[in-house]
Motif scaffolding. Structure first.
Motif, PDB file in Angstrom:
ATOM      1  N   HIS A   1     -27.706 -56.426 -86.159  1.00 28.14           N
ATOM      2  CA  HIS A   1     -26.406 -55.924 -85.707  1.00 28.14           C
ATOM      3  C   HIS A   1     -25.439 -57.077 -85.430  1.00 28.14           C
ATOM      4  O   HIS A   1     -24.252 -56.994 -85.766  1.00 28.14           O
ATOM      5  N   VAL A   2     -25.932 -58.135 -84.834  1.00 20.72           N
ATOM      6  CA  VAL A   2     -25.084 -59.300 -84.575  1.00 20.72           C
ATOM      7  C   VAL A   2     -24.581 -59.878 -85.889  1.00 20.72           C
ATOM      8  O   VAL A   2     -23.383 -60.161 -86.041  1.00 20.72           O
ATOM      9  N   ARG A   3     -25.465 -60.036 -86.840  1.00 18.01           N
ATOM     10  CA  ARG A   3     -25.047 -60.566 -88.152  1.00 18.01           C
ATOM     11  C   ARG A   3     -24.029 -59.656 -88.826  1.00 18.01           C
ATOM     12  O   ARG A   3     -23.055 -60.121 -89.417  1.00 18.01           O
ATOM     13  N   LYS A   4     -24.264 -58.364 -88.732  1.00 15.91           N
ATOM     14  CA  LYS A   4     -23.355 -57.386 -89.338  1.00 15.91           C
ATOM     15  C   LYS A   4     -21.952 -57.515 -88.747  1.00 15.91           C
ATOM     16  O   LYS A   4     -20.950 -57.545 -89.477  1.00 15.91           O
ATOM     17  N   VAL A   5     -21.861 -57.622 -87.422  1.00 13.94           N
ATOM     18  CA  VAL A   5     -20.556 -57.747 -86.769  1.00 13.94           C
ATOM     19  C   VAL A   5     -19.925 -59.098 -87.087  1.00 13.94           C
ATOM     20  O   VAL A   5     -18.725 -59.176 -87.366  1.00 13.94           O
ATOM     21  N   LEU A   6     -20.696 -60.164 -87.070  1.00 13.46           N
ATOM     22  CA  LEU A   6     -20.154 -61.478 -87.419  1.00 13.46           C
ATOM     23  C   LEU A   6     -19.610 -61.497 -88.842  1.00 13.46           C
ATOM     24  O   LEU A   6     -18.538 -62.060 -89.099  1.00 13.46           O
ATOM     25  N   ASP A   7     -20.335 -60.885 -89.759  1.00 14.01           N
ATOM     26  CA  ASP A   7     -19.874 -60.831 -91.150  1.00 14.01           C
ATOM     27  C   ASP A   7     -18.586 -60.013 -91.282  1.00 14.01           C
ATOM     28  O   ASP A   7     -17.726 -60.346 -92.103  1.00 14.01           O
ATOM     29  N   HIS A   8     -18.461 -58.955 -90.506  1.00  9.42           N
ATOM     30  CA  HIS A   8     -17.302 -58.073 -90.607  1.00  9.42           C
ATOM     31  C   HIS A   8     -16.102 -58.562 -89.772  1.00  9.42           C
ATOM     32  O   HIS A   8     -14.980 -58.528 -90.240  1.00  9.42           O
ATOM     33  N   ALA A   9     -16.382 -58.996 -88.546  1.00  9.47           N
ATOM     34  CA  ALA A   9     -15.294 -59.317 -87.609  1.00  9.47           C
ATOM     35  C   ALA A   9     -14.971 -60.801 -87.556  1.00  9.47           C
ATOM     36  O   ALA A   9     -13.900 -61.178 -87.104  1.00  9.47           O
ATOM     37  N   GLY A  10     -15.876 -61.646 -88.008  1.00  8.96           N
ATOM     38  CA  GLY A  10     -15.628 -63.077 -87.991  1.00  8.96           C
ATOM     39  C   GLY A  10     -16.366 -63.789 -86.877  1.00  8.96           C
ATOM     40  O   GLY A  10     -16.871 -63.186 -85.944  1.00  8.96           O
ATOM     41  N   ARG A  11     -16.410 -65.069 -86.992  1.00  7.45           N
ATOM     42  CA  ARG A  11     -17.119 -65.932 -86.038  1.00  7.45           C
ATOM     43  C   ARG A  11     -16.334 -66.089 -84.737  1.00  7.45           C
ATOM     44  O   ARG A  11     -15.156 -65.775 -84.671  1.00  7.45           O
ATOM     45  N   ASP A  12     -17.011 -66.614 -83.744  1.00  3.49           N
ATOM     46  CA  ASP A  12     -16.428 -66.950 -82.450  1.00  3.49           C
ATOM     47  C   ASP A  12     -15.886 -65.749 -81.681  1.00  3.49           C
ATOM     48  O   ASP A  12     -14.970 -65.884 -80.871  1.00  3.49           O
ATOM     49  N   LYS A  13     -16.422 -64.566 -81.923  1.00  2.00           N
ATOM     50  CA  LYS A  13     -15.980 -63.389 -81.197  1.00  2.00           C
ATOM     51  C   LYS A  13     -17.028 -62.872 -80.227  1.00  2.00           C
ATOM     52  O   LYS A  13     -16.695 -62.127 -79.316  1.00  2.00           O
ATOM     53  N   LEU A  14     -18.271 -63.236 -80.409  1.00  2.00           N
ATOM     54  CA  LEU A  14     -19.350 -62.670 -79.611  1.00  2.00           C
ATOM     55  C   LEU A  14     -19.794 -63.600 -78.497  1.00  2.00           C
ATOM     56  O   LEU A  14     -19.958 -64.787 -78.702  1.00  2.00           O
ATOM     57  N   ILE A  15     -19.977 -62.997 -77.340  1.00  2.00           N
ATOM     58  CA  ILE A  15     -20.522 -63.723 -76.182  1.00  2.00           C
ATOM     59  C   ILE A  15     -21.658 -62.893 -75.638  1.00  2.00           C
ATOM     60  O   ILE A  15     -21.501 -61.728 -75.376  1.00  2.00           O
TER      61      ILE A  15
ATOM     62  N   MET B   1     -13.842 -56.847 -74.468  1.00  2.00           N
ATOM     63  CA  MET B   1     -14.637 -55.831 -73.789  1.00  2.00           C
ATOM     64  C   MET B   1     -16.047 -56.341 -73.535  1.00  2.00           C
ATOM     65  O   MET B   1     -16.580 -57.142 -74.298  1.00  2.00           O
ATOM     66  N   PHE B   2     -16.595 -55.891 -72.413  1.00  2.00           N
ATOM     67  CA  PHE B   2     -17.976 -56.163 -72.044  1.00  2.00           C
ATOM     68  C   PHE B   2     -18.741 -54.872 -72.257  1.00  2.00           C
ATOM     69  O   PHE B   2     -18.398 -53.842 -71.691  1.00  2.00           O
ATOM     70  N   ILE B   3     -19.757 -54.909 -73.101  1.00  2.00           N
ATOM     71  CA  ILE B   3     -20.411 -53.699 -73.578  1.00  2.00           C
ATOM     72  C   ILE B   3     -21.928 -53.879 -73.525  1.00  2.00           C
ATOM     73  O   ILE B   3     -22.425 -55.008 -73.657  1.00  2.00           O
ATOM     74  N   THR B   4     -22.640 -52.801 -73.334  1.00  2.00           N
ATOM     75  CA  THR B   4     -24.095 -52.899 -73.376  1.00  2.00           C
ATOM     76  C   THR B   4     -24.538 -53.176 -74.807  1.00  2.00           C
ATOM     77  O   THR B   4     -23.842 -52.834 -75.766  1.00  2.00           O
ATOM     78  N   THR B   5     -25.694 -53.764 -74.932  1.00  2.00           N
ATOM     79  CA  THR B   5     -26.212 -54.068 -76.263  1.00  2.00           C
ATOM     80  C   THR B   5     -26.422 -52.800 -77.079  1.00  2.00           C
ATOM     81  O   THR B   5     -26.097 -52.755 -78.266  1.00  2.00           O
ATOM     82  N   ALA B   6     -26.928 -51.758 -76.442  1.00  2.00           N
ATOM     83  CA  ALA B   6     -27.171 -50.495 -77.165  1.00  2.00           C
ATOM     84  C   ALA B   6     -25.869 -49.910 -77.702  1.00  2.00           C
ATOM     85  O   ALA B   6     -25.814 -49.452 -78.851  1.00  2.00           O
ATOM     86  N   LEU B   7     -24.810 -49.936 -76.898  1.00  2.00           N
ATOM     87  CA  LEU B   7     -23.529 -49.399 -77.367  1.00  2.00           C
ATOM     88  C   LEU B   7     -22.920 -50.305 -78.435  1.00  2.00           C
ATOM     89  O   LEU B   7     -22.319 -49.826 -79.395  1.00  2.00           O
ATOM     90  N   PHE B   8     -23.084 -51.607 -78.289  1.00  3.39           N
ATOM     91  CA  PHE B   8     -22.651 -52.558 -79.322  1.00  3.39           C
ATOM     92  C   PHE B   8     -23.305 -52.215 -80.654  1.00  3.39           C
ATOM     93  O   PHE B   8     -22.645 -52.132 -81.695  1.00  3.39           O
ATOM     94  N   ASN B   9     -24.632 -51.989 -80.637  1.00  5.28           N
ATOM     95  CA  ASN B   9     -25.362 -51.655 -81.859  1.00  5.28           C
ATOM     96  C   ASN B   9     -24.857 -50.343 -82.457  1.00  5.28           C
ATOM     97  O   ASN B   9     -24.690 -50.233 -83.676  1.00  5.28           O
ATOM     98  N   THR B  10     -24.611 -49.366 -81.604  1.00  7.79           N
ATOM     99  CA  THR B  10     -24.140 -48.063 -82.075  1.00  7.79           C
ATOM    100  C   THR B  10     -22.774 -48.173 -82.735  1.00  7.79           C
ATOM    101  O   THR B  10     -22.538 -47.617 -83.810  1.00  7.79           O
ATOM    102  N   LEU B  11     -21.847 -48.898 -82.095  1.00 10.36           N
ATOM    103  CA  LEU B  11     -20.521 -49.073 -82.696  1.00 10.36           C
ATOM    104  C   LEU B  11     -20.616 -49.841 -84.014  1.00 10.36           C
ATOM    105  O   LEU B  11     -19.900 -49.533 -84.969  1.00 10.36           O
ATOM    106  N   ALA B  12     -21.502 -50.821 -84.067  1.00 11.36           N
ATOM    107  CA  ALA B  12     -21.683 -51.575 -85.315  1.00 11.36           C
ATOM    108  C   ALA B  12     -22.173 -50.665 -86.433  1.00 11.36           C
ATOM    109  O   ALA B  12     -21.806 -50.844 -87.595  1.00 11.36           O
ATOM    110  N   ASP B  13     -22.979 -49.669 -86.094  1.00 12.77           N
ATOM    111  CA  ASP B  13     -23.508 -48.741 -87.097  1.00 12.77           C
ATOM    112  C   ASP B  13     -22.519 -47.638 -87.463  1.00 12.77           C
ATOM    113  O   ASP B  13     -22.405 -47.266 -88.624  1.00 12.77           O
TER     114      ASP B  13
END
Length: 112
Positions: free
Chosen positions: A98-112, A63-75
């Protein structure tokens, strides 16, 4: 594109209104690569709890998501991001916590 491979095994969530340039990635990324395109109502995009349910239920993988929505879903429901193969986000400066939080939870190589 040269930054992501999309296959027939993917399910792409269309979050962008079709009049927004981000929708081109969603629509044509899915249709030109044989992937599924998951369409949702505007109200679902605006309700993060419903959005998280759709991501999990439809087995969205990209999915392609806005940064604000990415942050909200991470929270609010970081678990809904765990099974995505790739998360593309942009439009504004990324929040490092938020990026670190998602990387720690979902794993590496998922974010673009």
């Amino acid at each position: 594109t040269n930054y992501i491979d999309i296959t027939e095994d993917d399910a792409i969530l269309q979050l962008s209104n079709y009049s927004f340039d981000g929708s081109v990635f969603d629509i044509f990324g899915a249709l030109l690569n044989g992937a599924s395109l998951v369409l949702i109502e505007k109200e679902t995009v605006l309700n993060t709890h419903e959005l998280a349910e759709v991501i999990e239920k439809e087995r969205v993988s990209v999915m392609f998501i806005t940064t604000a929505l990415f942050n909200t879903l991470a929270d609010i429901n970081i678990g809904c991001l765990a099974k995505l193969r790739k998360i593309l986000f942009g439009g504004e400066r990324a929040s490092i916590p938020h990026v670190r939080k998602v990387l720690d939870h979902a794993g590496r190589d998922k974010l673009i």
